[in-house]
Design an enzyme around this catalytic site. Sequence first.
Site, PDB file in Angstrom:
ATOM      1  N   MET A  35      -4.674   2.934  -1.889  1.00  0.00           N
ATOM      2  CA  MET A  35      -5.448   4.017  -2.706  1.00  0.00           C
ATOM      3  C   MET A  35      -6.713   3.579  -2.760  1.00  0.00           C
ATOM      4  SD  MET A  35      -2.907   5.728  -5.411  1.00  0.00           S
ATOM      5  CE  MET A  35      -3.045   4.674  -6.567  1.00  0.00           C
ATOM      6  N   GLU A  92      -8.762  -8.536  -3.030  1.00  0.00           N
ATOM      7  CA  GLU A  92      -8.284  -9.546  -2.272  1.00  0.00           C
ATOM      8  C   GLU A  92      -6.628  -9.166  -1.949  1.00  0.00           C
ATOM      9  OE1 GLU A  92      -9.348 -12.443  -0.829  1.00  0.00           O
ATOM     10  OE2 GLU A  92     -11.480 -11.391  -1.636  1.00  0.00           O
ATOM     11  N   GLY A  93      -6.098  -8.341  -2.895  1.00  0.00           N
ATOM     12  CA  GLY A  93      -4.628  -8.153  -2.731  1.00  0.00           C
ATOM     13  C   GLY A  93      -4.731  -7.215  -1.360  1.00  0.00           C
ATOM     14  N   HIS A  94      -5.166  -6.251  -1.298  1.00  0.00           N
ATOM     15  CA  HIS A  94      -5.372  -5.430  -0.233  1.00  0.00           C
ATOM     16  C   HIS A  94      -5.733  -6.079   1.090  1.00  0.00           C
ATOM     17  CE1 HIS A  94      -6.198  -2.523  -3.581  1.00  0.00           C
ATOM     18  NE2 HIS A  94      -5.120  -1.810  -3.066  1.00  0.00           N
ATOM     19  N   LYS A 149      -3.657  -9.227  -9.178  1.00  0.00           N
ATOM     20  CA  LYS A 149      -4.842  -8.013  -8.887  1.00  0.00           C
ATOM     21  C   LYS A 149      -4.398  -6.915  -8.732  1.00  0.00           C
ATOM     22  CE  LYS A 149      -7.760 -11.517  -6.657  1.00  0.00           C
ATOM     23  NZ  LYS A 149      -9.412 -11.785  -6.888  1.00  0.00           N
ATOM     24  N   SER A 150      -5.203  -6.020  -9.217  1.00  0.00           N
ATOM     25  CA  SER A 150      -5.051  -4.679  -9.242  1.00  0.00           C
ATOM     26  C   SER A 150      -6.263  -3.801  -9.484  1.00  0.00           C
ATOM     27  CB  SER A 150      -3.885  -4.409 -10.425  1.00  0.00           C
ATOM     28  OG  SER A 150      -3.974  -2.707 -10.661  1.00  0.00           O
TER      29      SER A 150
HETATM   30  P1  AMP Z   1      -2.650   0.322  -4.189  1.00  0.00           P
HETATM   31  O1  AMP Z   1      -3.988   0.582  -3.575  1.00  0.00           O
HETATM   32  O2  AMP Z   1      -2.443  -0.015  -5.744  1.00  0.00           O
HETATM   33  O3  AMP Z   1      -1.674   1.789  -3.945  1.00  0.00           O
HETATM   34  O4  AMP Z   1      -2.018  -0.721  -3.089  1.00  0.00           O
HETATM   35  C1  AMP Z   1      -1.920  -0.650  -1.639  1.00  0.00           C
HETATM   36  C2  AMP Z   1      -1.035  -1.860  -1.235  1.00  0.00           C
HETATM   37  O5  AMP Z   1      -1.553  -2.640  -1.619  1.00  0.00           O
HETATM   38  C3  AMP Z   1       0.336  -1.756  -1.846  1.00  0.00           C
HETATM   39  O6  AMP Z   1       1.278  -1.887  -0.790  1.00  0.00           O
HETATM   40  C4  AMP Z   1       0.323  -2.727  -3.190  1.00  0.00           C
HETATM   41  O7  AMP Z   1       1.683  -3.497  -3.059  1.00  0.00           O
HETATM   42  C5  AMP Z   1      -0.549  -3.724  -2.492  1.00  0.00           C
HETATM   43  N1  AMP Z   1      -1.077  -4.662  -3.248  1.00  0.00           N
HETATM   44  C6  AMP Z   1      -1.954  -4.251  -4.458  1.00  0.00           C
HETATM   45  N2  AMP Z   1      -2.151  -5.180  -5.348  1.00  0.00           N
HETATM   46  C7  AMP Z   1      -1.587  -6.326  -4.634  1.00  0.00           C
HETATM   47  C8  AMP Z   1      -1.782  -7.816  -4.893  1.00  0.00           C
HETATM   48  N3  AMP Z   1      -2.410  -8.298  -5.981  1.00  0.00           N
HETATM   49  N4  AMP Z   1      -1.103  -8.396  -4.141  1.00  0.00           N
HETATM   50  C9  AMP Z   1      -0.541  -8.077  -2.894  1.00  0.00           C
HETATM   51  N5  AMP Z   1      -0.410  -6.836  -2.715  1.00  0.00           N
HETATM   52  C10 AMP Z   1      -1.162  -6.060  -3.310  1.00  0.00           C
END
Ligand code: AMP
Length: 281
Positions: A30, A35-37, A184-185
């Site tokens: 989204m 760093e997670g992404h 991370k979020s």
């Molecule tokens: P989002 O943009 O929050 O919908 O996340 C997109 C993808 O990145 C999803 O598969 C999440 O699980 C993954 N993601 C988000 N935060 C992290 C994180 N801290 N560590 C690993 N993957 C993450």
Amino acid sequence: MEITGAVDEVRKQVKEWRKQGLSVGLVPTMGYLHEGHKSLIDRAAAENDKVVVSDFVNPIQFGVNEDLATYPRDIEADKRLCEQAGADLIFHPEPEEMYAPDFSTYVEMQKVSERLCGKTRPTHFRGVCTVVCKLFHIVMPDRAYFGQKDAQQLAVIRRMVRDLNIDIEIVGCPIIREKDGLAKSSRNTYLNPKERKAALVLSKAVFCGEDMMKKGERDADTILAAMRKLIEAEPLAKIDYVEMVDADRIEPITKAEGRVLTALAVYIGKTRLIDNFIMEV
Ligand code: AMP
């Protein structure tokens, strides 16, 4: 690296790659990438010839009183991160490109999507399954990458792919954390300095539960009670849920056995954050 908002452009590009015999990985996001992404994109780049990152704040996975309007967005920073991580194409559509005014087909899942986050956010996984199914049909990748940070989402996607015979390998990737432990979020940006400190109770509870299980504790109530106590000691924190479930079926268990997911959602002020750990016992 290319960026497009058009479904047809993505299809054209992927067909071109296919003609050349190249493999394709997809990383659905989204946006407001961190760093997670990046860890997902890095992994996709290591395992595929070409990588597509979708960058789309999917309106139908937000409930009516949730943060769709305020969800953070920064496409220029996202482009830089994707380029660095070795992505080849960003798909960044407007909502109108994804949802016709008379859009009327949804992917509904029972059971796996009903507990944990599905209880508090009853239409969330319908939105997630629908958009991910659409992205799979648009990109038709060999592999798709998801973070264990959203452990229930990963279980839901795996179940959808199995149930609907979607020929895509789902790759789960570990949780990336800040130095002090906070997962991370993109939503961490909502936290003021006081809340940012308070948010550490999530990872502290996760590490506490993990430690108890490593030391041999198997009773769910005992582990969950210790985790809850830790969170309840923080005045800015309000528990949504702290639960232990089977990691694939997302059904509650009383004793840690098999692949166990211990997951929590906690409000820090108005911000709802999630964290978890999975352990094979
Ligand atoms: P989002 O943009 O929050 O919908 O996340 C997109 C993808 O990145 C999803 O598969 C999440 O699980 C993954 N993601 C988000 N935060 C992290 C994180 N801290 N560590 C690993 N993957 C993450």
